[in-house]
Design an enzyme around this catalytic site. Structure first.
Site, mmCIF file in Angstrom:
data_model
loop_
_atom_site.group_PDB
_atom_site.id
_atom_site.type_symbol
_atom_site.label_atom_id
_atom_site.label_comp_id
_atom_site.label_asym_id
_atom_site.label_seq_id
_atom_site.Cartn_x
_atom_site.Cartn_y
_atom_site.Cartn_z
ATOM 1 N N ARG A 1 0.852 -1.195 0.000
ATOM 2 C CA ARG A 1 0.000 0.000 0.000
ATOM 3 C C ARG A 1 0.884 1.239 0.000
ATOM 4 O O ARG A 1 2.034 1.204 0.378
ATOM 5 C CB ARG A 1 -0.913 -0.010 1.231
ATOM 6 N N LYS B 1 3.264 -6.548 12.271
ATOM 7 C CA LYS B 1 2.481 -6.856 11.069
ATOM 8 C C LYS B 1 2.819 -8.248 10.530
ATOM 9 O O LYS B 1 3.981 -8.567 10.285
ATOM 10 C CB LYS B 1 2.755 -5.786 10.012
ATOM 11 N N ARG C 1 -1.871 5.839 14.007
ATOM 12 C CA ARG C 1 -1.046 4.951 14.834
ATOM 13 C C ARG C 1 -1.384 5.197 16.296
ATOM 14 O O ARG C 1 -1.943 6.247 16.657
ATOM 15 C CB ARG C 1 0.435 5.170 14.566
HETATM 16 C C1 BTN Z 1 0.471 -3.715 2.364
HETATM 17 O O1 BTN Z 1 1.276 -2.804 2.087
HETATM 18 O O2 BTN Z 1 0.149 -3.925 3.526
HETATM 19 C C2 BTN Z 1 -0.147 -4.550 1.270
HETATM 20 C C3 BTN Z 1 0.756 -5.660 0.856
HETATM 21 C C4 BTN Z 1 0.155 -6.548 -0.205
HETATM 22 C C5 BTN Z 1 1.154 -7.547 -0.741
HETATM 23 C C6 BTN Z 1 0.507 -8.542 -1.650
HETATM 24 S S1 BTN Z 1 1.573 -9.902 -2.009
HETATM 25 C C7 BTN Z 1 0.434 -10.469 -3.207
HETATM 26 C C8 BTN Z 1 -0.045 -9.238 -3.952
HETATM 27 N N1 BTN Z 1 0.880 -8.887 -5.002
HETATM 28 C C9 BTN Z 1 1.464 -7.712 -4.794
HETATM 29 O O3 BTN Z 1 2.284 -7.186 -5.556
HETATM 30 N N2 BTN Z 1 1.023 -7.186 -3.648
HETATM 31 C C10 BTN Z 1 0.054 -8.033 -3.014
#
Ligand code: BTN
Length: 321
Positions: free
Chosen positions: A120, A185, A318
């Protein structure tokens, strides 16, 4: 991919003769030896036992489409178009590239590693090989763009419930949809809009990154954990976890399509990490106490001036130190 097949054959930790491996793989014994060498170079520890054969020493947890499909309920199995890749830039990007124009099945893509995993807010998602789960779903939803905020929270519920079924306790959701265990996390969710098919019908890609076996990582700027770090005595298996995630995601998206976000409000709030905590915006411009979410999934914060409603994406929160 032959290396993975070889490792699959050796995964039971028993001694396998060169002859039996050659016959299973349909190659010569010299070619088996070359594959063993290649696998060793890729980091697998394989013992050569003179006159007997080969034995895999390091335990492996290989992804297998067949094993995942076999773990799904028969009806769910019919609902998905599952692809398991060795390596890809991003499973979200892969779904977008190869999505069929129409189709009754939900495209699901898993990869053993990602070279450009997306997180994200434009962040990178660390995606080392063989360690974690990187899985994406291609969904078609009625209700227009407005449903995306709710859908992203619903995915958090799906992941939390899948992990609980797999035996993990203490799963918390950090608004909007980080999955947190013991303050760190464990998993993240990225919901991306692919496009609008017709008015009100949108194509969405939702990806989940779940840390399973990872115990070391460099360059991650937030507290993180993995299933192995948090519960080292459990034999976490990525295929089983993937099947649990698929079951959960299909079930929650069906319910969300029928009834919207309302049925998920309490399921989300039961795991709310921010509830009754003193919160501050990441920018530090205002603060208050976490009071859960409203029926659309917006976060409610009690401030000196009353309740403020915060939309996902508008702000990040947060717990104040
Ligand atoms: C975050 O930042 O919390 C979201 C992370 C999401 C990662 C997943 S891994 C599978 C899918 N492919 C990606 O490139 N991103 C999501």
């Amino acid at each position: 991919m032959k290396t993975n097949v070889l490792i699959g054959l050796l995964a039971d930790g028993q001694v396998h003769s060169g002859e039996s491996l050659a016959s299973c793989l349909g190659i010569s014994r010299t070619a088996v030896w070359k594959q063993i060498k290649r696998a060793s170079e890729r980091g697998f520890s394989i013992e050569t036992i003179r006159g007997k054969g080969y034995r895999l020493i390091t335990p492996v947890d290989l992804l297998s489409a067949d094993t995942i499909l076999a773990s799904l309920d028969a009806s769910r199995r019919q609902q998905v178009e599952l692809r398991v890749l060795d390596e890809v830039d991003s499973t979200n990007a892969e779904i977008i590239r190869h999505r069929p124009a129409t189709g009754a099945r939900v495209p699901v893509c898993l990869a053993d590693s990602q070279t450009a995993g997306r997180g994200r807010r434009g962040r990178e998602w660390l995606s080392p090989k063989g360690k974690n789960l990187y899985i994406s779903f291609g969904l078609t939803c009625r209700g227009g763009f407005a449903l995306l905020d709710g859908l992203s929270l619903v995915f958090g519920v799906a992941v939390a419930e899948a992990l609980e079924r797999a035996g993990l306790g203490g799963v918390r959701l950090k608004w909007p949809n980080d999955i947190v265990v013991e303050g760190s996390k464990l998993a993240g969710i990225l919901v991306e809009l692919q496009g609008e098919l017709q008015e009100g019908v949108v194509q969405v890609v939702a990806g989940i990154g779940l840390n399973v076996h990872m115990t070391e990582a460099t360059g991650v700027d937030q507290a993180w954990t993995s299933l192995t770090k948090t519960k080292p005595d459990v034999d976490w298996q990525r295929n089983r976890l993937a099947a649990e995630l698929i079951e959960s995601v299909l079930a929650v998206t069906e319910r969300f399509a029928a009834d919207g976000f309302a049925p998920f409000r309490s399921r989300w709030q039961d795991r709310d990490l921010f509830l009754d905590q003193s919160l501050v915006t990441t920018a530090g411009d205002w603060s208050g106490v976490g009071r859960g979410i409203d029926s659309a999934g917006n976060y409610l914060i009690e401030t000196g001036d009353g309740i403020r409603t915060v939309r996902a994406g508008e702000i990040s929160l947060r717990v104040s130190p």
